[in-house]
Design an enzyme around this catalytic site. Structure first.
Site, PDB file in Angstrom:
ATOM      1  N   GLY A  10     -31.621  92.137  20.903  1.00  0.00           N
ATOM      2  CA  GLY A  10     -30.590  91.236  20.379  1.00  0.00           C
ATOM      3  C   GLY A  10     -30.855  89.800  20.795  1.00  0.00           C
ATOM      4  O   GLY A  10     -31.793  89.489  21.539  1.00  0.00           O
ATOM      5  N   ARG A  37     -32.498 102.216  16.644  1.00  0.00           N
ATOM      6  CA  ARG A  37     -33.061 101.370  15.570  1.00  0.00           C
ATOM      7  C   ARG A  37     -34.272 100.574  16.031  1.00  0.00           C
ATOM      8  O   ARG A  37     -35.192 100.342  15.273  1.00  0.00           O
ATOM      9  CB  ARG A  37     -32.000 100.375  15.055  1.00  0.00           C
ATOM     10  CG  ARG A  37     -30.869 100.989  14.272  1.00  0.00           C
ATOM     11  CD  ARG A  37     -29.889  99.909  13.816  1.00  0.00           C
ATOM     12  NE  ARG A  37     -29.125  99.348  14.938  1.00  0.00           N
ATOM     13  CZ  ARG A  37     -28.006  99.877  15.428  1.00  0.00           C
ATOM     14  NH1 ARG A  37     -27.514 100.965  14.881  1.00  0.00           N
ATOM     15  NH2 ARG A  37     -27.377  99.325  16.452  1.00  0.00           N
ATOM     16  N   CYS A 128     -18.430  83.145  25.975  1.00  0.00           N
ATOM     17  CA  CYS A 128     -19.283  81.948  25.862  1.00  0.00           C
ATOM     18  C   CYS A 128     -18.480  80.634  25.858  1.00  0.00           C
ATOM     19  O   CYS A 128     -18.797  79.705  26.612  1.00  0.00           O
ATOM     20  CB  CYS A 128     -20.141  82.056  24.610  1.00  0.00           C
ATOM     21  SG  CYS A 128     -19.259  82.740  23.193  1.00  0.00           S
ATOM     22  N   LYS A 205      -9.035  85.922  24.924  1.00  0.00           N
ATOM     23  CA  LYS A 205     -10.116  85.974  25.927  1.00  0.00           C
ATOM     24  C   LYS A 205     -10.240  84.617  26.613  1.00  0.00           C
ATOM     25  O   LYS A 205     -10.288  84.524  27.836  1.00  0.00           O
ATOM     26  CB  LYS A 205     -11.466  86.290  25.251  1.00  0.00           C
ATOM     27  CG  LYS A 205     -11.681  87.723  24.858  1.00  0.00           C
ATOM     28  CD  LYS A 205     -13.082  87.862  24.223  1.00  0.00           C
ATOM     29  CE  LYS A 205     -13.074  88.864  23.102  1.00  0.00           C
ATOM     30  NZ  LYS A 205     -14.257  88.803  22.225  1.00  0.00           N
ATOM     31  N   ARG A 227     -14.706  79.565  13.686  1.00  0.00           N
ATOM     32  CA  ARG A 227     -16.148  79.742  13.418  1.00  0.00           C
ATOM     33  C   ARG A 227     -16.597  78.631  12.471  1.00  0.00           C
ATOM     34  O   ARG A 227     -15.909  78.369  11.463  1.00  0.00           O
ATOM     35  CB  ARG A 227     -16.394  81.115  12.777  1.00  0.00           C
ATOM     36  CG  ARG A 227     -17.851  81.448  12.580  1.00  0.00           C
ATOM     37  CD  ARG A 227     -18.579  81.785  13.859  1.00  0.00           C
ATOM     38  NE  ARG A 227     -18.078  83.017  14.439  1.00  0.00           N
ATOM     39  CZ  ARG A 227     -18.332  83.397  15.698  1.00  0.00           C
ATOM     40  NH1 ARG A 227     -19.069  82.645  16.499  1.00  0.00           N
ATOM     41  NH2 ARG A 227     -17.841  84.523  16.161  1.00  0.00           N
ATOM     42  N   HIS A 234     -21.971  76.100  20.856  1.00  0.00           N
ATOM     43  CA  HIS A 234     -20.526  76.009  20.637  1.00  0.00           C
ATOM     44  C   HIS A 234     -19.997  74.652  21.122  1.00  0.00           C
ATOM     45  O   HIS A 234     -20.521  74.073  22.085  1.00  0.00           O
ATOM     46  CB  HIS A 234     -19.786  77.065  21.471  1.00  0.00           C
ATOM     47  CG  HIS A 234     -19.955  78.484  20.994  1.00  0.00           C
ATOM     48  ND1 HIS A 234     -20.555  78.837  19.823  1.00  0.00           N
ATOM     49  CD2 HIS A 234     -19.547  79.647  21.583  1.00  0.00           C
ATOM     50  CE1 HIS A 234     -20.520  80.157  19.696  1.00  0.00           C
ATOM     51  NE2 HIS A 234     -19.920  80.662  20.751  1.00  0.00           N
TER      52      HIS A 234
HETATM   53  P1  A2P Z   1     -30.590  97.227  18.079  1.00  0.00           P
HETATM   54  O1  A2P Z   1     -31.310  95.957  17.770  1.00  0.00           O
HETATM   55  O2  A2P Z   1     -31.520  98.372  18.277  1.00  0.00           O
HETATM   56  O3  A2P Z   1     -29.453  97.515  17.157  1.00  0.00           O
HETATM   57  P2  A2P Z   1     -26.987  91.158  18.720  1.00  0.00           P
HETATM   58  O4  A2P Z   1     -25.686  90.831  19.403  1.00  0.00           O
HETATM   59  O5  A2P Z   1     -27.942  90.016  18.681  1.00  0.00           O
HETATM   60  O6  A2P Z   1     -26.761  91.768  17.382  1.00  0.00           O
HETATM   61  O7  A2P Z   1     -27.658  92.292  19.633  1.00  0.00           O
HETATM   62  C1  A2P Z   1     -27.044  93.481  19.997  1.00  0.00           C
HETATM   63  C2  A2P Z   1     -27.984  94.286  20.876  1.00  0.00           C
HETATM   64  O8  A2P Z   1     -27.298  95.475  21.275  1.00  0.00           O
HETATM   65  C3  A2P Z   1     -29.248  94.763  20.158  1.00  0.00           C
HETATM   66  O9  A2P Z   1     -30.310  94.782  21.080  1.00  0.00           O
HETATM   67  C4  A2P Z   1     -28.858  96.170  19.742  1.00  0.00           C
HETATM   68  O10 A2P Z   1     -29.949  97.036  19.550  1.00  0.00           O
HETATM   69  C5  A2P Z   1     -28.101  96.594  20.980  1.00  0.00           C
HETATM   70  N1  A2P Z   1     -27.270  97.756  20.721  1.00  0.00           N
HETATM   71  C6  A2P Z   1     -26.295  97.895  19.814  1.00  0.00           C
HETATM   72  N2  A2P Z   1     -25.761  99.146  19.866  1.00  0.00           N
HETATM   73  C7  A2P Z   1     -26.416  99.797  20.851  1.00  0.00           C
HETATM   74  C8  A2P Z   1     -26.344 101.118  21.414  1.00  0.00           C
HETATM   75  N3  A2P Z   1     -25.465 102.017  20.953  1.00  0.00           N
HETATM   76  N4  A2P Z   1     -27.203 101.439  22.399  1.00  0.00           N
HETATM   77  C9  A2P Z   1     -28.085 100.535  22.859  1.00  0.00           C
HETATM   78  N5  A2P Z   1     -28.208  99.277  22.389  1.00  0.00           N
HETATM   79  C10 A2P Z   1     -27.386  98.916  21.388  1.00  0.00           C
END
Ligand code: A2P
Length: 326
Positions: A10, A37, A128, A205, A227, A234
């Site tokens: 992410g 994913r 944030c 928050k 937003r 921000h």
């Molecule tokens: P993935 O890329 O495999 O979906 P962002 O806020 O930029 O969208 O990033 C969210 C992060 O949280 C990504 O790395 C995403 O992985 C990860 N993530 C989301 N759901 C899960 C989960 N159930 N288990 C582990 N990581 C997760």
């Protein structure tokens, strides 16, 4: 030190990696986790290939010292307690634990001392917009803050890659797939869900976290969170009233004393801070409508100081105070 990053694919997860690399952090292992994913994807780090692993209930069995989490609230709620139960310090970027009275909510420049009295292994990284705002308020706290009113102008990167894609998509004239309205050439005066009291969850928050971080439980604080079609960084407009007269020069000195805060006499914008660690304070002035008050506008990179950098600063304090050993 064995470090894990949860949510490594992410936006904040990637920034954890770049900041650790920039700082030349020493560690013995660095393990990356994300959802199925991205499992198997390769990330370059200090010239090596790191393969992202799927997060599961056994992920913390290998005995990490620290895990930096930024994978959303539900992932944190499920996996942070598992990591903590195995003696791993969790620095969590989600909102899952922030208001738990037993869990410290830390902006190191403001309340690093909270890390010395911890009962457990989970530390919450604040929202944030809250981080950049409390940096300002902390410098003013000694004047007796009576009331604070925030209006935020929050970049789409705060919603992760999905937010950035929706800005690009709607700039090309396509329908939004993430935000409820097109964000291109627009502003959306709602972030997160709307609550029964008329505030959004994001606003609550900011309000509640401000009181907890500053240790001012009775502070009167209100917020409106918006937003805006800005890719990154921000802005928060802060109006603050005090019990006594405010000396703006003194406020500038206090603010500039923070290594990551600078007061600017010129007009600065999100573009000036995106990719940087500093929070810029601009438009600092007296509020002419009240007896003792100021207005200012604070801008910071929400992915760096508003998330990844703040978490890594927390880790640095844990190391400095020998809570975590390198
Ligand atoms: P993935 O890329 O495999 O979906 P962002 O806020 O930029 O969208 O990033 C969210 C992060 O949280 C990504 O790395 C995403 O992985 C990860 N993530 C989301 N759901 C899960 C989960 N159930 N288990 C582990 N990581 C997760």
């Amino acid at each position: 030190m064995k470090i894990a990053i949860v949510g490594a694919s992410g936006m904040v997860g990637r920034t954890f990696l770049s900041i650790l690399e920039e700082k030349g952090f020493s560690y013995s292992t660095l393990t990356l986790f994300a959802s199925p994913r991205s499992a198997g994807n390769v990330v370059k780090y200090q010239g090596h290939d790191l393969v992202i692993k799927e997060l599961n209930e056994q992920s913390f069995d290998e005995g990490f010292d620290v895990a930096l989490f930024s994978a959303g609230g539900s992932t944190s709620l499920k996996y942070a307690p598992i990591a903590a139960s195995k003696g791993c310090y969790v620095i969590d970027n989600s909102s899952a634990f922030r208001m738990d009275p037993n869990i410290p909510l830390v902006v190191p420049e403001v309340n690093a001392h909270e890390l010395m009295n911890m009962n457990g292994y989970i530390i919450a990284n604040p929202n944030c917009s809250t981080i950049q705002s409390v940096l300002v308020l902390n410098a003013l706290k000694h004047l007796g803050i009576k009331r604070v009113s925030y209006t935020s102008y929050q970049a789409v990167s705060g919603s992760g890659y999905q937010g950035i894609k929706d800005l690009e998509r709607t700039l090309e004239g396509n329908a939004p797939e993430y935000y409820p309205q097109p964000i291109a050439h627009n502003v959306i005066p709602l972030i997160d869900v709307l609550l029964d009291n008329g505030y959004s969850k994001e606003e609550i928050k900011m309000m509640e976290e401000t009181k907890k971080i500053l240790n001012l439980p009775d502070l009167k604080v209100s917020a409106t969170c918006v937003r805006v079609p800005v890719k990154n960084a921000h802005s928060v407009s802060i109006q603050c009233e005090f019990d006594q007269e405010v000396d703006l020069d003194q406020v500038k000195v206090s603010l500039n004393a923070h290594p990551f805060v600078k007061v600017s006499d010129s007009i600065v914008t999100p573009r000036d801070v995106s990719g940087h660690d500093v929070a810029l304070v601009t438009r600092l002035r007296k509020d002419l409508s009240v007896d003792h008050g100021i207005h200012c506008f604070v801008i910071a990179d929400n992915i760096r100081k508003g998330a990844a950098l703040n978490a890594i600063q927390i880790l640095e304090v844990l190391i400095e105070r020998s809570i975590v050993h390198v």
